[in-house]
Design an enzyme around this catalytic site. Structure first.
Site, PDB file in Angstrom:
ATOM      1  N   GLU A 177       0.826  -1.206   0.000  1.00  0.00           N
ATOM      2  CA  GLU A 177       0.000   0.000   0.000  1.00  0.00           C
ATOM      3  C   GLU A 177       0.860   1.256   0.000  1.00  0.00           C
ATOM      4  O   GLU A 177       2.019   1.228   0.404  1.00  0.00           O
ATOM      5  CB  GLU A 177      -0.851  -0.022   1.270  1.00  0.00           C
ATOM      6  CG  GLU A 177      -2.313   0.227   1.212  1.00  0.00           C
ATOM      7  CD  GLU A 177      -2.969   1.156   0.213  1.00  0.00           C
ATOM      8  OE1 GLU A 177      -2.380   1.586  -0.793  1.00  0.00           O
ATOM      9  OE2 GLU A 177      -4.132   1.459   0.471  1.00  0.00           O
ATOM     10  N   ASP A 184      -3.738   5.561   6.506  1.00  0.00           N
ATOM     11  CA  ASP A 184      -4.258   6.800   7.077  1.00  0.00           C
ATOM     12  C   ASP A 184      -5.227   6.423   8.209  1.00  0.00           C
ATOM     13  O   ASP A 184      -4.772   6.049   9.279  1.00  0.00           O
ATOM     14  CB  ASP A 184      -4.913   7.584   5.932  1.00  0.00           C
ATOM     15  CG  ASP A 184      -5.265   9.014   6.268  1.00  0.00           C
ATOM     16  OD1 ASP A 184      -4.438   9.684   6.883  1.00  0.00           O
ATOM     17  OD2 ASP A 184      -6.360   9.466   5.909  1.00  0.00           O
ATOM     18  N   ARG A 206       1.189  12.170  -9.096  1.00  0.00           N
ATOM     19  CA  ARG A 206       1.641  10.786  -8.902  1.00  0.00           C
ATOM     20  C   ARG A 206       3.029  10.557  -9.490  1.00  0.00           C
ATOM     21  O   ARG A 206       3.781   9.709  -9.042  1.00  0.00           O
ATOM     22  CB  ARG A 206       0.678   9.795  -9.563  1.00  0.00           C
ATOM     23  CG  ARG A 206      -0.701   9.710  -8.926  1.00  0.00           C
ATOM     24  CD  ARG A 206      -1.430   8.464  -9.435  1.00  0.00           C
ATOM     25  NE  ARG A 206      -2.858   8.491  -9.196  1.00  0.00           N
ATOM     26  CZ  ARG A 206      -3.451   8.092  -8.068  1.00  0.00           C
ATOM     27  NH1 ARG A 206      -2.714   7.662  -7.066  1.00  0.00           N
ATOM     28  NH2 ARG A 206      -4.756   8.124  -7.930  1.00  0.00           N
TER      29      ARG A 206
HETATM   30  P1  IMP Z   1      -7.599   5.113   4.783  1.00  0.00           P
HETATM   31  O1  IMP Z   1      -8.728   4.155   4.523  1.00  0.00           O
HETATM   32  O2  IMP Z   1      -8.066   6.356   5.486  1.00  0.00           O
HETATM   33  O3  IMP Z   1      -6.420   4.495   5.474  1.00  0.00           O
HETATM   34  O4  IMP Z   1      -7.211   5.642   3.342  1.00  0.00           O
HETATM   35  C1  IMP Z   1      -6.054   5.300   2.723  1.00  0.00           C
HETATM   36  C2  IMP Z   1      -6.063   5.848   1.313  1.00  0.00           C
HETATM   37  O5  IMP Z   1      -6.363   7.254   1.302  1.00  0.00           O
HETATM   38  C3  IMP Z   1      -4.685   5.709   0.709  1.00  0.00           C
HETATM   39  O6  IMP Z   1      -4.532   4.485   0.049  1.00  0.00           O
HETATM   40  C4  IMP Z   1      -4.616   6.901  -0.213  1.00  0.00           C
HETATM   41  O7  IMP Z   1      -5.168   6.580  -1.462  1.00  0.00           O
HETATM   42  C5  IMP Z   1      -5.481   7.948   0.449  1.00  0.00           C
HETATM   43  N1  IMP Z   1      -4.653   8.882   1.260  1.00  0.00           N
HETATM   44  C6  IMP Z   1      -4.609   8.993   2.583  1.00  0.00           C
HETATM   45  N2  IMP Z   1      -3.734   9.957   2.991  1.00  0.00           N
HETATM   46  C7  IMP Z   1      -3.214  10.449   1.848  1.00  0.00           C
HETATM   47  C8  IMP Z   1      -2.221  11.488   1.586  1.00  0.00           C
HETATM   48  O8  IMP Z   1      -1.633  12.123   2.466  1.00  0.00           O
HETATM   49  N3  IMP Z   1      -1.960  11.705   0.271  1.00  0.00           N
HETATM   50  C9  IMP Z   1      -2.531  11.040  -0.740  1.00  0.00           C
HETATM   51  N4  IMP Z   1      -3.455  10.063  -0.549  1.00  0.00           N
HETATM   52  C10 IMP Z   1      -3.795   9.783   0.743  1.00  0.00           C
HETATM   53 MG    MG Z   2      -4.566   4.334  -2.296  1.00  0.00          MG
END
Ligand code: IMP
Ligand code: MG
Length: 199
Positions: A105, A109, A173
């Site tokens: 991954e 977050d 990206r």
């Molecule tokens: P989670 O379900 O909140 O853990 O989301 C994770 C996903 O959110 C990652 O795979 C990213 O696609 C996106 N994401 C979370 N934080 C960031 C960031 O700081 N920059 C870019 N994408 C992020």
């Molecule tokens: Mg992602």
């Protein structure tokens, strides 16, 4: 970081340089090669954010392994993931039993997306399932999420980062490093999106 690059001009701070990213993938690749020696390993890249990391990491792994891709979309808006994910593209592999899955991954977050994904894959009875994330933002973890990454490239503070596969509104990206976008660039892109939605 050069000054005459249109993308790089939008970055206010570099968090991980190309050199740092290279030593991260080297370290993780060596560790993974050691841990999975003699085992059937499948690297599962979560599209699209992890493709750059995956491409570098897999070349630092010195044992035989297969690769596969999954694409998921989370319900909810761009800054708040609900954790309920829809599978847009599933794995090609259906011989998961007896395999060791390593989910690759970009960033952990809230952890909701990966919790859900891990649950889905666990039901297919792999021999083992672990998580390798380039970046970890532990301060952002949702209270009800218990997921812990097994391999972490770098732990970072609570900031929105882009580059090396990570995007803001699908941009950045292709930056070769990880950095923080300037507020003015965020505003500009948001405005551009609003304009497009009007038409
Ligand atoms: P989670 O379900 O909140 O853990 O989301 C994770 C996903 O959110 C990652 O795979 C990213 O696609 C996106 N994401 C979370 N934080 C960031 C960031 O700081 N920059 C870019 N994408 C992020
Ligand atoms: Mg992602």
């Amino acid at each position: 970081m050069g000054n005459n690059n249109i993308l790089e001009n939008d970055i206010k701070e570099v968090l991980l340089s190309e050199e740092e990213l290279d030593s991260i993938t080297t370290r993780l690749g060596q560790q993974i090669s050691k841990d999975y020696e003699g085992k059937k390993l499948i690297l599962v890249s979560v599209l699209k954010g992890s493709v750059v990391f995956m491409g570098d990491l897999m070349r630092k792994i010195t044992i035989p392994c297969c690769i596969d891709f999954m694409s998921v979309s989370s319900y909810g808006n761009s800054t708040h993931s609900t954790g309920v994910v829809k599978i847009i593209k599933d794995l090609d592999t259906n011989v998961i039993e007896g395999s060791n899955l390593l989910i690759v991954e970009d960033i952990l977050d809230s952890g909701r997306t990966l919790s859900y994904l891990k649950d889905i894959l666990e039901r297919r009875r792999p021999e083992s399932i672990r998580i390798c994330t380039l970046l970890d933002k532990p301060d952002r973890r949702a209270k009800d999420v218990t997921i812990k990454p097994d391999y972490v490239g770098s732990t970072i503070p609570d900031a929105f980062v882009v580059g090396y596969g990570l995007d803001f509104a699908e941009f950045y990206r292709n930056l070769p490093f990880v950095g923080i976008v300037k507020d003015e660039a965020v505003k500009r892109i948001k405005k551009e999106i609003e304009e497009l939605e009007k038409d």
